[in-house]
Structure formats: structure tokens, C-alpha cells
Write a protein that holds these residues in place. Structure first.
Motif, PDB file in Angstrom:
ATOM      1  N   THR A 261     -51.628  92.823 164.173  1.00 40.53           N
ATOM      2  CA  THR A 261     -52.412  93.853 164.859  1.00 40.53           C
ATOM      3  C   THR A 261     -53.017  93.234 166.118  1.00 40.53           C
ATOM      4  O   THR A 261     -53.776  92.262 166.030  1.00 40.53           O
ATOM      5  CB  THR A 261     -53.539  94.358 163.938  1.00 40.53           C
ATOM      6  OG1 THR A 261     -52.952  94.766 162.705  1.00 40.53           O
ATOM      7  CG2 THR A 261     -54.270  95.525 164.582  1.00 40.53           C
ATOM      8  N   PRO A 262     -52.682  93.794 167.272  1.00 42.92           N
ATOM      9  CA  PRO A 262     -53.200  93.204 168.515  1.00 42.92           C
ATOM     10  C   PRO A 262     -54.714  93.318 168.560  1.00 42.92           C
ATOM     11  O   PRO A 262     -55.263  94.376 168.239  1.00 42.92           O
ATOM     12  CB  PRO A 262     -52.577  94.061 169.617  1.00 42.92           C
ATOM     13  CG  PRO A 262     -51.564  94.931 168.959  1.00 42.92           C
ATOM     14  CD  PRO A 262     -51.859  94.988 167.507  1.00 42.92           C
ATOM     15  N   ALA A 263     -55.375  92.232 168.942  1.00 38.45           N
ATOM     16  CA  ALA A 263     -56.840  92.251 169.040  1.00 38.45           C
ATOM     17  C   ALA A 263     -57.323  91.243 170.076  1.00 38.45           C
ATOM     18  O   ALA A 263     -58.152  90.379 169.767  1.00 38.45           O
ATOM     19  CB  ALA A 263     -57.454  91.958 167.673  1.00 38.45           C
TER      20      ALA A 263
ATOM     21  N   ALA B 143     -51.592  88.291 170.631  1.00 39.77           N
ATOM     22  CA  ALA B 143     -53.024  87.981 170.719  1.00 39.77           C
ATOM     23  C   ALA B 143     -53.729  88.815 169.667  1.00 39.77           C
ATOM     24  O   ALA B 143     -53.966  90.007 169.867  1.00 39.77           O
ATOM     25  CB  ALA B 143     -53.559  88.291 172.110  1.00 39.77           C
ATOM     26  N   ALA B 144     -54.023  88.205 168.540  1.00 43.35           N
ATOM     27  CA  ALA B 144     -54.581  88.951 167.407  1.00 43.35           C
ATOM     28  C   ALA B 144     -55.944  88.428 166.984  1.00 43.35           C
ATOM     29  O   ALA B 144     -56.475  88.840 165.958  1.00 43.35           O
ATOM     30  CB  ALA B 144     -53.603  88.881 166.226  1.00 43.35           C
ATOM     31  N   ASN B 145     -56.523  87.516 167.789  1.00 38.17           N
ATOM     32  CA  ASN B 145     -57.770  86.868 167.375  1.00 38.17           C
ATOM     33  C   ASN B 145     -58.792  86.740 168.500  1.00 38.17           C
ATOM     34  O   ASN B 145     -59.379  85.685 168.697  1.00 38.17           O
ATOM     35  CB  ASN B 145     -57.458  85.468 166.821  1.00 38.17           C
ATOM     36  CG  ASN B 145     -56.687  85.522 165.522  1.00 38.17           C
ATOM     37  OD1 ASN B 145     -57.185  86.059 164.532  1.00 38.17           O
ATOM     38  ND2 ASN B 145     -55.474  85.021 165.527  1.00 38.17           N
ATOM     39  N   GLY B 146     -58.947  87.796 169.269  1.00 40.54           N
ATOM     40  CA  GLY B 146     -59.975  87.760 170.305  1.00 40.54           C
ATOM     41  C   GLY B 146     -59.667  86.864 171.493  1.00 40.54           C
ATOM     42  O   GLY B 146     -60.579  86.445 172.218  1.00 40.54           O
ATOM     43  N   GLU B 147     -58.390  86.560 171.712  1.00 45.07           N
ATOM     44  CA  GLU B 147     -58.027  85.735 172.859  1.00 45.07           C
ATOM     45  C   GLU B 147     -58.088  86.530 174.157  1.00 45.07           C
ATOM     46  O   GLU B 147     -58.056  87.760 174.146  1.00 45.07           O
ATOM     47  CB  GLU B 147     -56.594  85.184 172.719  1.00 45.07           C
ATOM     48  CG  GLU B 147     -56.321  84.394 171.457  1.00 45.07           C
ATOM     49  CD  GLU B 147     -55.723  85.245 170.344  1.00 45.07           C
ATOM     50  OE1 GLU B 147     -55.960  86.486 170.327  1.00 45.07           O
ATOM     51  OE2 GLU B 147     -55.025  84.682 169.490  1.00 45.07           O
ATOM     52  N   LEU B 148     -58.107  85.823 175.273  1.00 44.94           N
ATOM     53  CA  LEU B 148     -57.858  86.454 176.570  1.00 44.94           C
ATOM     54  C   LEU B 148     -56.357  86.401 176.807  1.00 44.94           C
ATOM     55  O   LEU B 148     -55.750  85.309 176.788  1.00 44.94           O
ATOM     56  CB  LEU B 148     -58.568  85.692 177.689  1.00 44.94           C
ATOM     57  CG  LEU B 148     -58.311  86.296 179.088  1.00 44.94           C
ATOM     58  CD1 LEU B 148     -59.222  87.506 179.324  1.00 44.94           C
ATOM     59  CD2 LEU B 148     -58.502  85.256 180.183  1.00 44.94           C
TER      60      LEU B 148
END
Lengths: 461, 461
Positions: free
Chosen positions: B37-39, B81-86
Motif C-alpha cells: 500500500t503506497p504511503a 514507498a510504503a513507509n513515509g518516505e519522500l
């Protein structure tokens, strides 16, 4: 004086051949540079990967420096042992280990001579295409350590292109089996590529799997005489656009003078400032016609003054000798060597810049130029006048090399095209690699060889 | 919630385009894998190297993770990016910066699509030869990050062979200008090669100089039907020995079924278990005769059941669609993908081993095989039955992948031939790379990116 570390090494590896006679120390402690006084502690001649690994682990425990050693034909001091190091010579590990007809690979030990690799490939109807004049003496391990180039790069690339797999003992003592002959392998950092060109500072190659290719079709060799340096690039562009080039090598009249004095046969009459030896694929009469048409066009344009197309293998060999015999013919003059490169597109301006530089800085000294125009690679050999001491001569050359390095930096070139950095060029590394790159390289070295036992002082101070 | 780090980024780089709408976060946060899940925290779309460098320096100060992002056509989760990355998308940096006719290089920004590179090379009468089905969407930066292979590797090699220079912002924020288009450059470790295939974990490519080559002579396309898997290797050896192969791709009847259902045209009647699409250089009638003779020999030997030689460009395209349309035709079935390789010589035994394995482990599930036999590269697509939940299906496939990884390890193969490790395969990395190699890779990562801000969790956990 008893060397307790060596005593321990002999105890750990009772089969290991060790040498320590003064003649051996001198023989194995130097390479073709001859600038440093050999002073290794001892010479180890392992016969297996296990022995190499045993030596590296021993060296880590005793904090002994190791100089990996192949044919010692290097021109940058990469194999010099002048500070009590253990020389680890791979000359006994010189066998062909296997051939795979489907993969078209040859697996060899690192001490095998390049010429023996050529022969082994030929036995299977295939070609290992990296080639240069030291082929009879240099070892494949040393070729890998410097990413050796040579006279066929224009067609086949450097050593890097032909390495399908490497077994390596890293500086930390681990045995690595890198890439294992795979064509496609996207599984993280390609440590095989990192090892190629690392000059024995990250690990010791104990086995290499080489990719082979089909032999080229029949080729022909031509010698050309050129009136100006500018014509070099014009003739290169002309021949590259019309022929499938295997080699395109240039040298000057000064180089010719030396190689003729050394026994080669003159092939073109008259005085001409520049010469080219080119070899091109010639599978049929059409190509021969194309070559002659290119030659005639070059003459009409005023780029070519004269030329010879070899009519036999013997004549082809005689033409090649004019180029390949240069290094040997200069040896008695203790040449100081530069081996530089720029992008091909940057060559014309670069050549003019350094022609001016060298004429100004070496007014009374013979400077011999030759090289691989198609790769942007130029060899500059400065000949020592008898009146100068070795030390004064080298000091003068190093001063000029500093200026040359500045010129290279301006043109985005490299202070070492194919010889490596070793000891000879480490003072000029920053002309080619930025401080940020050098810092990363030092960091990588620390990862592979935390104690810095492999070839210390080479590449970086 | 105010994101103070992003506020600071916007303050430092006032021209930087930043997105944070939910639709953008979803669009830029995922790749073709669709398993996570993209995040992401936000999306940055820099327009210059300076902005990329500014972002990386900002990320180091705020300890924010960055996911470098190209066309997001990856199949290993490398751009997820699924963990709050930029997400640092390079899509605005998509221009051709220059062409050099003497060096025959094209300099481009990383966000340019592969197909646009092909077009730019063609405008100059030259070829950038790396090619595969995602050409319209994938970016050259992503190609470099995975050392992309594709359908012409048998003739031209992987992306690695075509990179003359790279500008990179390393994880530590330094801008590196690696190799600068030189053909010969033996000046220490080749960091360019280390960057290729590093999946965005060492640095972000901001500019690439690509080597171009002459376009191939006219080629012809042939479709072959084969009665057995063993015949595949025989036909490959036969065709390779007689023709200059540009491509040699295989697929199974199951793959054909899907691609036909997706609108491709049947080209050979009857049921055959294996098919090959091959393309070979055909400059004259002699080659066409050689191809037909090879075909007839294959039929006589019982290796080939039927075949079609394309008689027009349209027919050649139709034959290619049978191979290139496979991936798209499978997409509705949410395939789980393996992308594995072994040495070509190891293929026959390996193919039998995994045929047994897959038949046993997936008794009631469609498994589609296709791939690049000439590179030892096999793509395995396992189709999700409607009756299984996504989670159960992936769990089953991961169990089988573990067994497949063991088989690969036995045969010296790779768990990722050309897709990269990313998130999807990191649990199996040890099947391909030894603990000692992985430790060195982690050490290298630490050198380039001390805080681990670039693509954390990809390649290694």
C-alpha cells in the motif's frame, strides 16, 4: 635475524613454497618500472586458493603487508615490494581449469600468461580478444588488476568486458565467488566489476572465468604516413566510417627512428611526422576495395602522404612490429612513461595543448609519442639523456607530469588509461578522481581490507 | 499534521515542485508490483541536479528516507514507498542534453524514457541497443539502477555495457562525475560500475552518457514450434552456430494461450508445447539461405515441428507480439513473478529440475514460462486462481520461491536476472550472494550513504 612471522607462516602452511635468497627478493620485488629498490621480506608461491587464503589470514594476524604479483610487467609500480612486504606470486597457479563450449568460457588460474590464454581459446576455435605487446610475460591476474586494454580495444573493449566470473580472496580473508559466469545477474552490487582495476588493493584473484568469442574474419593490415597531427583524426573518422576496424594505432617519426635502430624494417620511404598502423576486417574483396577507396580519398584530401597494404602475413607482422616494437626499442633509454586518455572527441585540442607543453618543457629531450587514437589513449615516453642523473631526470619528468595532469583535468581526461595508478601516478590521482570519489574509494578499501594489508601505498598514499 | 521536515525542504528549495495530494501519493508510491500500500510522505519532482543534491542533503539532516523514482515499471518493488518516505521522482528531468558524433555518445537526464533514447539515437543514424517491452514507460535511470537486460542481450549485452559516464548524487550528498565518457580509465575503483545495478541504494543518477553503436544490418524474424524442452538448447546451439542472432526468446503453449486470448494472431497451426521467436542479422541472400538450411536441419533432427519466416515488417511485428505481449496478457491474473538465471550450460538440467518442482508445487495453478534462453534467463509467472485470496496466493508462491532459490543455489544461478532484488526478493538474496558478499555490500552502502537514507529496506532488510 629470525623472522617470526615467516616462521609461523611456514608452520601453518607446510606445503607452501617460500623463497628468501637475495636474488629472489630482487627478482620478485620489482616490476618493469625499475625505480624502486626491491626489499621484500620473503616470497610466497602458493599452489592453491586455500594457500592464498591461508596467507591472507596469516597476514591479517601478523599485520604483514602483501604485494600480489603476476608477470610484473606493470609500468606503474603496482607490483613493487620495497618495504618489507611479503610478495605473493601467483606464477605457480598458471593452469587452464576448464572450458565450457555452451557458455563459451575458459576458466583459468590467475598466473597464466595472456599468450597462453590466447592459445587455449584458439584450441577451441575461439578468441580471447584482449591483446598487447607484453602478452608473453604478463599474467591474466595482472590484466584484471589494471583492467588491461591494449591494441584491440577499439573493437573488443577492455579486459572488463571479458570477465564472466572471478574467485577472489578479499583482504579480510574471505573467499568470494563473484558472478559465476552468469550473463544476467541483477542481485546487488557487482563486486566483480569493483575488483577489476583495483590493483590488488581489495582482493587477490585466484580464479577467473573468461568469456570467449568467435575469431574475426580475415583481416588486413595497412601502414599510413600522415603529414600533420590534425590529419590523424580525419583519417580515423574516415576509416572508422568505411571499415570494421580491429586496431588503429599511431606513432611519430621519433618512435620510428628508435624502432628502426632496433632492427625493424622501414616500410615507407621518406620523412613523415606521423604514422598509423591499422587492421580491419576484410572478409571479401568488397572490403579491400573499400579500404583502397578510403585510402585514395585520404590522399586526395591531403590527410595521407603514403601507405602500404600488407600483401602477406609476414608483411603484416613486419608492419605491426613498427608499432609493437617501440616499447622494447626505448628500454635502453630508461624512458619515463605517461599513459593518458581523453574522450576521442577531446583529442584534437588536447593533442595541441600537450604538444605545446612537451615542446616547452622538454626542449632538449627526446619525447616519443604513440598510442591508441581510437580509444583516446596516448603513450608518452620521455627518454633520459645520458648527461642527466636518474634522480634529476625523474624530478624533471614529475614536474612536467604535474603540468600534464592539470591539462588532463581541464579536458576531463585520465592520468592512467591502462597502466594503473600504482606508485608512479598516485601523486596525480586527484587530476582524474575528485576528493569525494577518492574518499569513497578509501572507504571501500577499508570494507574489503580493514587492516590495509593488501598492496599498501599503491593507488593511494 | 504539519510536516516540519517538508516545510523546511520547501523553504530551502523554493522552486522545487512538491506534491502531497492522496492521488499523487498513491500514484508515485507504487510500482508494477502492486503488493504494498503506497504511503509516502510527499513527492518531490526536482528539475535539476542541484535540486536533487539539495534534497539529499536535506534528507541527511532530517534523517528522512528517499525513494528514487523513474517510470515505476519495476517488478521487484524497488520504487515502492510504503513507509513515509519522500519519493524523489525524476520524471521532469527527461531531456537529451547532448550528442557527440566523434565519441558516439548521447548524454541524457535520468527520467527520459528508453523509447525516447532509441528515437534520439536514431535521429543521428545510430542505435542504443538495450530494449524490452516496457520501453515506452521505463526510464533510463531505472534501467541503470537494475542493469536492465531485455531481448537483445544475446547480441549487445546488458545496460552496463552502454554506460560511458554517470553523474550521481551519492547518499552522502556528494555530486560524483564518474568516468566522463572515457574508453580507457585505469585510475582506481570503477564507481560507475558499482552504481549500475545498485537499485537506488548508493546514489541517484542525475545524468548518464550512453554509448551508441551502428544500427544492425537488415534482420529477419522467425517463429519456431518445438516438440520438447530439450530441443530448445539444440535449436539454440544450431542457430547460434550458423547465424548472427539478435534475439532468441522462448515461451510455452500456456503463454501462447494467454497472448492469443489478449488479441494476438496465431501464426502456427496445431498444438506445440514450446515456441521460439528468433531475430537474426540478414544482410544478404546467403544468410536467408543459411537460416532456411538451419531450419531444415532442425526439422530433420526432430527438434523443430513447424516454423514461419516473417515476409514483411508487419508480419515480423506480429510474431514479436506473441512474445512481447505475454506480460500484458497476464496482468489481469495478478501473476507472481520469478525472474531467474543460470549459466547457459547449466540450463538443461536446471530446466528439468524446476519443471519437476513447479509441477509438484503448483498442481492446480497456471504457470507461464518464457524468457531469454540465450542469456540463461527464465521468467516464471504464476497466475492467481480466483478462488485464492491475494495473501494466501502470495504465501504459497513465497514458499515455492524458497524451494526455487535452493535449486538456483545448487546450480549457481541468480534469484534475479534482470528485475533487481528490491523488496520482492530480498528474503532470497542469500541464495545468490554469500554472507561474506552481503556483508561487503552492506559495508559499501555504509560508505556511500552513512545514514541509510536512500531506498532503505530495498536489496537488504
Amino acid at each position: 635475524m629470525t623472522d617470526h612471522a615467516i616462521v609461523d607462516l611456514a608452520r601453518r602452511l607446510p606445503q607452501l613454497r617460500l623463497l628468501s635468497e637475495p636474488g629472489d627478493l630482487e627478482h620478485y620485488g620489482r616490476d618493469w618500472t625499475r625505480r624502486w629498490t626491491p626489499a621484500p621480506r620473503a616470497i610466497a608461491l602458493p599452489a592453491s586458493s586455500d594457500e592464498v587464503q591461508g596467507i591472507v589470514r596469516w597476514a591479517n594476524e601478523h599485520n604483514v603487508a602483501i604485494v600480489p604479483s603476476g608477470g610484473r610487467t606493470g609500468l606503474s609500480g603496482g607490483a613493487v615490494a620495497a618495504n618489507g612486504e611479503l610478495v605473493l606470486s601467483l606464477e605457480r597457479m598458471n593452469r587452464v581449469l576448464g572450458f565450457d563450449a555452451v557458455d563459451r568460457t575458459l576458466t583459468v588460474q590467475p598466473g597464466i600468461a595472456l599468450e597462453a590464454v590466447h592459445g587455449a581459446a584458439r584450441e577451441h576455435g575461439l578468441l580471447y580478444p584482449v591483446d598487447f605487446a607484453a602478452r608473453g610475460s604478463c599474467s591474466i591476474g595482472g590484466n584484471i588488476a589494471t583492467n588491461a586494454g591494449g591494441i584491440r580495444v577499439i573493437r573488443y573493449g577492455n579486459t572488463r568486458e571479458w570477465i564472466a566470473g572471478l574467485k577472489v580472496v578479499a583482504g579480510n580473508g574471505e573467499l568470494l565467488d563473484l558472478n559465476r559466469g552468469l550473463i544476467k545477474n541483477s542481485s546487488g552490487y557487482d563486486l566483480r566489476q569493483l575488483m577489476i582495476g583495483s590493483e590488488g588493493t581489495l582482493g587477490i584473484v585466484v580464479e577467473a572465468t573468461l568469456r570467449l568469442t568467435d575469431p574475426p574474419p580475415t583481416s588486413q593490415v595497412m601502414l599510413l604516413a600522415l603529414p600533420t597531427m590534425d590529419a590523424l583524426m580525419d583519417v580515423f573518422a574516415l576509416f572508422r566510417s568505411r571499415l570494421s576496424l580491429q586496431a588503429f594505432e599511431f606513432f611519430t617519426d621519433v618512435a620510428l627512428k628508435h624502432v628502426l635502430a632496433h632492427g625493424a624494417q622501414r616500410a615507407i620511404d621518406g620523412d613523415h611526422p606521423y604514422y598509423v598502423v591499422t587492421e580491419f576486417e576484410s572478409p571479401d574483396e568488397k572490403t579491400q576495395d573499400a579500404a583502397l577507396a578510403a585510402f585514395e580519398h585520404g590522399v586526395e584530401q591531403g590527410w595521407i602522404s603514403d601507405g602500404v597494404l600488407a600483401q602477406s602475413d609476414a608483411q603484416a607482422a613486419a608492419l605491426w612490429r613498427l608499432r609493437e616494437g617501440i616499447t622494447e626499442s626505448l628500454a635502453p633509454h630508461k624512458p619515463y612513461k605517461n599513459d593518458v586518455s581523453v574522450r576521442i572527441g577531446a583529442l584534437p585540442v588536447f593533442l595541441h595543448d600537450i604538444q605545446t607543453l612537451l615542446a616547452r618543457e622538454y626542449p632538449h629531450i627526446d619525447v616519443v609519442w604513440f598510442g591508441h587514437i581510437g580509444d583516446g589513449n596516448l603513450h608518452i615516453n620521455v627518454l633520459k639523456p645520458e648527461s642527466l642523473s636518474d634522480a634529476d631526470f625523474i624530478a624533471q619528468c614529475e614536474h612536467v607530469t604535474k603540468l600534464l595532469a592539470d591539462t588532463l583535468h581541464k579536458h576531463g581526461g585520465s592520468i592512467s588509461a591502462e597502466h594503473g595508478i600504482g606508485l608512479v601516478k598516485r601523486a596525480y590521482l586527484e587530476s582524474t578522481r575528485s576528493p569525494a570519489e577518492i574518499a569513497l574509494m578509501r572507504g571501500i578499501r577499508q570494507v574489503f581490507d580493514p587492516l590495509g594489508i593488501l598492496n599498501p601505498g599503491k593507488l593511494f598514499a
